[in-house]
Write a protein that holds these residues in place. Structure first.
Motif, PDB file in Angstrom:
ATOM      1  N   THR A  27      13.417  44.576  34.637  1.00 49.23           N
ATOM      2  CA  THR A  27      14.563  44.667  33.723  1.00 49.23           C
ATOM      3  C   THR A  27      15.866  44.609  34.504  1.00 49.23           C
ATOM      4  OG1 THR A  27      14.673  47.082  33.841  1.00 49.23           O
ATOM      5  CG2 THR A  27      13.308  46.139  32.093  1.00 49.23           C
ATOM      6  N   ASN A  28      16.899  44.261  33.792  1.00 45.92           N
ATOM      7  CA  ASN A  28      18.265  44.375  34.287  1.00 45.92           C
ATOM      8  C   ASN A  28      19.056  44.979  33.137  1.00 45.92           C
ATOM      9  OD1 ASN A  28      20.771  44.212  35.421  1.00 45.92           O
ATOM     10  ND2 ASN A  28      20.824  41.993  35.555  1.00 45.92           N
ATOM     11  N   ILE A  29      19.386  46.256  33.254  1.00 49.29           N
ATOM     12  CA  ILE A  29      20.137  46.976  32.235  1.00 49.29           C
ATOM     13  C   ILE A  29      21.492  47.323  32.843  1.00 49.29           C
ATOM     14  CG2 ILE A  29      20.158  48.929  30.642  1.00 49.29           C
ATOM     15  CD1 ILE A  29      17.627  47.182  30.341  1.00 49.29           C
ATOM     16  N   SER A  30      22.560  46.782  32.250  1.00 50.04           N
ATOM     17  CA  SER A  30      23.885  47.011  32.824  1.00 50.04           C
ATOM     18  C   SER A  30      24.902  47.323  31.739  1.00 50.04           C
ATOM     19  CB  SER A  30      24.332  45.797  33.644  1.00 50.04           C
ATOM     20  OG  SER A  30      24.468  44.662  32.829  1.00 50.04           O
ATOM     21  N   PHE A  31      26.049  47.826  32.189  1.00 50.40           N
ATOM     22  CA  PHE A  31      27.146  48.118  31.268  1.00 50.40           C
ATOM     23  C   PHE A  31      28.460  47.774  31.938  1.00 50.40           C
ATOM     24  CE2 PHE A  31      26.649  51.964  33.743  1.00 50.40           C
ATOM     25  CZ  PHE A  31      27.953  52.361  34.008  1.00 50.40           C
ATOM     26  N   GLN A  32      29.488  47.643  31.105  1.00 49.89           N
ATOM     27  CA  GLN A  32      30.831  47.403  31.609  1.00 49.89           C
ATOM     28  C   GLN A  32      31.803  48.183  30.731  1.00 49.89           C
ATOM     29  OE1 GLN A  32      32.890  43.500  31.079  1.00 49.89           O
ATOM     30  NE2 GLN A  32      32.791  43.476  33.318  1.00 49.89           N
ATOM     31  N   ALA A  33      32.631  48.978  31.367  1.00 52.23           N
ATOM     32  CA  ALA A  33      33.668  49.743  30.687  1.00 52.23           C
ATOM     33  C   ALA A  33      34.987  49.434  31.382  1.00 52.23           C
ATOM     34  CB  ALA A  33      33.359  51.232  30.753  1.00 52.23           C
ATOM     35  N   SER A  34      36.079  49.864  30.783  1.00 52.03           N
ATOM     36  CA  SER A  34      37.387  49.584  31.357  1.00 52.03           C
ATOM     37  C   SER A  34      38.162  50.884  31.541  1.00 52.03           C
ATOM     38  CB  SER A  34      38.159  48.640  30.431  1.00 52.03           C
ATOM     39  OG  SER A  34      39.417  48.346  30.965  1.00 52.03           O
ATOM     40  N   MET A  35      38.770  51.030  32.704  1.00 49.77           N
ATOM     41  CA  MET A  35      39.596  52.199  33.009  1.00 49.77           C
ATOM     42  C   MET A  35      40.931  51.695  33.543  1.00 49.77           C
ATOM     43  SD  MET A  35      39.354  55.452  32.834  1.00 49.77           S
ATOM     44  CE  MET A  35      39.811  57.004  33.495  1.00 49.77           C
ATOM     45  N   PHE A  36      42.004  51.985  32.826  1.00 47.95           N
ATOM     46  CA  PHE A  36      43.343  51.494  33.170  1.00 47.95           C
ATOM     47  C   PHE A  36      43.353  49.975  33.344  1.00 47.95           C
ATOM     48  CE2 PHE A  36      43.642  55.939  34.674  1.00 47.95           C
ATOM     49  CZ  PHE A  36      44.695  56.346  33.865  1.00 47.95           C
ATOM     50  N   GLY A  37      42.579  49.283  32.488  1.00 53.13           N
ATOM     51  CA  GLY A  37      42.552  47.825  32.514  1.00 53.13           C
ATOM     52  C   GLY A  37      41.622  47.214  33.548  1.00 53.13           C
ATOM     53  N   ALA A  38      41.058  48.028  34.427  1.00 54.40           N
ATOM     54  CA  ALA A  38      40.130  47.509  35.440  1.00 54.40           C
ATOM     55  C   ALA A  38      38.694  47.717  34.957  1.00 54.40           C
ATOM     56  CB  ALA A  38      40.341  48.227  36.770  1.00 54.40           C
ATOM     57  N   ASP A  39      37.886  46.691  35.081  1.00 63.24           N
ATOM     58  CA  ASP A  39      36.494  46.800  34.661  1.00 63.24           C
ATOM     59  C   ASP A  39      35.679  47.631  35.641  1.00 63.24           C
ATOM     60  OD1 ASP A  39      36.894  45.272  32.390  1.00 63.24           O
ATOM     61  OD2 ASP A  39      36.308  43.396  33.367  1.00 63.24           O
ATOM     62  N   VAL A  40      34.830  48.471  35.086  1.00 63.01           N
ATOM     63  CA  VAL A  40      33.875  49.253  35.865  1.00 63.01           C
ATOM     64  C   VAL A  40      32.490  48.790  35.430  1.00 63.01           C
ATOM     65  CG1 VAL A  40      32.940  51.549  36.317  1.00 63.01           C
ATOM     66  CG2 VAL A  40      35.419  51.234  36.034  1.00 63.01           C
ATOM     67  N   ASP A  41      31.751  48.211  36.368  1.00 57.37           N
ATOM     68  CA  ASP A  41      30.399  47.730  36.089  1.00 57.37           C
ATOM     69  C   ASP A  41      29.392  48.739  36.605  1.00 57.37           C
ATOM     70  OD1 ASP A  41      31.262  45.234  35.038  1.00 57.37           O
ATOM     71  OD2 ASP A  41      31.576  44.507  37.080  1.00 57.37           O
ATOM     72  N   GLY A  42      28.282  48.863  35.876  1.00 60.36           N
ATOM     73  CA  GLY A  42      27.233  49.764  36.307  1.00 60.36           C
ATOM     74  C   GLY A  42      25.869  49.299  35.849  1.00 60.36           C
ATOM     75  N   THR A  43      24.844  49.915  36.416  1.00 61.87           N
ATOM     76  CA  THR A  43      23.468  49.589  36.059  1.00 61.87           C
ATOM     77  C   THR A  43      22.654  50.860  35.887  1.00 61.87           C
ATOM     78  OG1 THR A  43      22.749  49.450  38.364  1.00 61.87           O
ATOM     79  CG2 THR A  43      23.517  47.405  37.337  1.00 61.87           C
ATOM     80  N   PHE A  44      21.519  50.693  35.217  1.00 61.42           N
ATOM     81  CA  PHE A  44      20.516  51.749  35.076  1.00 61.42           C
ATOM     82  C   PHE A  44      19.173  51.190  35.509  1.00 61.42           C
ATOM     83  CE2 PHE A  44      23.605  53.116  31.871  1.00 61.42           C
ATOM     84  CZ  PHE A  44      23.704  54.466  32.156  1.00 61.42           C
ATOM     85  N   LYS A  45      18.336  52.044  36.017  1.00 61.25           N
ATOM     86  CA  LYS A  45      16.962  51.693  36.400  1.00 61.25           C
ATOM     87  C   LYS A  45      16.016  52.618  35.638  1.00 61.25           C
ATOM     88  CE  LYS A  45      18.080  49.018  40.052  1.00 61.25           C
ATOM     89  NZ  LYS A  45      18.590  47.781  39.564  1.00 61.25           N
ATOM     90  N   GLY A  46      14.752  52.563  35.996  1.00 62.57           N
ATOM     91  CA  GLY A  46      13.770  53.472  35.403  1.00 62.57           C
ATOM     92  C   GLY A  46      13.428  53.158  33.966  1.00 62.57           C
ATOM     93  N   PHE A  47      13.379  51.854  33.616  1.00 66.66           N
ATOM     94  CA  PHE A  47      13.044  51.468  32.250  1.00 66.66           C
ATOM     95  C   PHE A  47      11.592  51.793  31.931  1.00 66.66           C
ATOM     96  CE2 PHE A  47      11.325  48.559  29.111  1.00 66.66           C
ATOM     97  CZ  PHE A  47      12.256  48.638  28.096  1.00 66.66           C
TER      98      PHE A  47
END
Length: 179
Positions: A27-47
């Motif tokens: 799997t590839n489980i990821s997310f993207q959020a924004s803080m002060f206009g800058a993107d923060v990318d992240g992932t999760f494992k352990g599906f």
């Protein structure tokens, strides 16, 4: 004769309409959020999860899964620790899994649309997620992208500069279960 035909249909139709069970290989489980206009990318494992899906009969499908909240990574260890530990965020020790379970799946103009119950900590909300199912030989890939409002799950508090929108991306690489 008609009664024999009806009997044969009753016996053989369930086997024809039974959806395929799939093993989740990776799997590839990821997310993207924004803080002060800058993107923060992240992932999760352990599906952990299960996929029962037939592209010709999506109404008989069932897709469920969860990820290990403690596996969150954004490439910044201080931010990761903050997100995993703080009450307004994941509290990974207290709430170790983030879960999703389909309640309805139907054919869409391009691909499929699944209605899923997404549970984050103690809040469960229904989310419509468009996805594709692509067969590659005997294997398959499910890809999905959706944008949610973190506040619907009472998540993240009210920090200055944090966007309410979070993009979620899912890719499940599948192989058929041989019955």
């Amino acid at each position: 004769m008609i009664k024999y035909l009806f009997f044969a249909i009753c016996i053989f139709t369930p086997g024809i309409l039974t959806a395929q069970t799939w093993n989740v290989q990776s799997t590839n489980i990821s997310f993207q959020a924004s803080m002060f206009g800058a993107d923060v990318d992240g992932t999760f494992k352990g599906f952990k999860g299960s996929v029962i899906f037939d592209p010709l009969h999506p109404e008989s499908a069932s897709i469920s899964g969860s990820v290990d909240a403690a596996t969150l990574t954004t490439g910044n260890s201080l931010r990761d620790r903050h997100l995993k530990e703080k009450e307004q965020f994941f509290e990974a020790i207290k709430y170790p899994r983030i879960t999703m379970k389909s309640t309805k799946i139907e054919k869409a103009a391009t691909g499929y649309t699944g209605t899923f119950d997404l549970t984050l900590k103690t809040v469960t909300k229904s989310v419509k997620i468009p996805f594709t199912f692509l067969k590659t030989g005997s294997n398959a890939i499910i890809k999905a992208n959706v944008e949610i409002n973190r506040k619907d799950w009472k998540f993240g508090g009210n920090p200055i500069g944090m966007s309410d929108k979070v993009k979620l991306n899912f890719e499940l690489n599948l192989s058929p279960v041989n019955l």
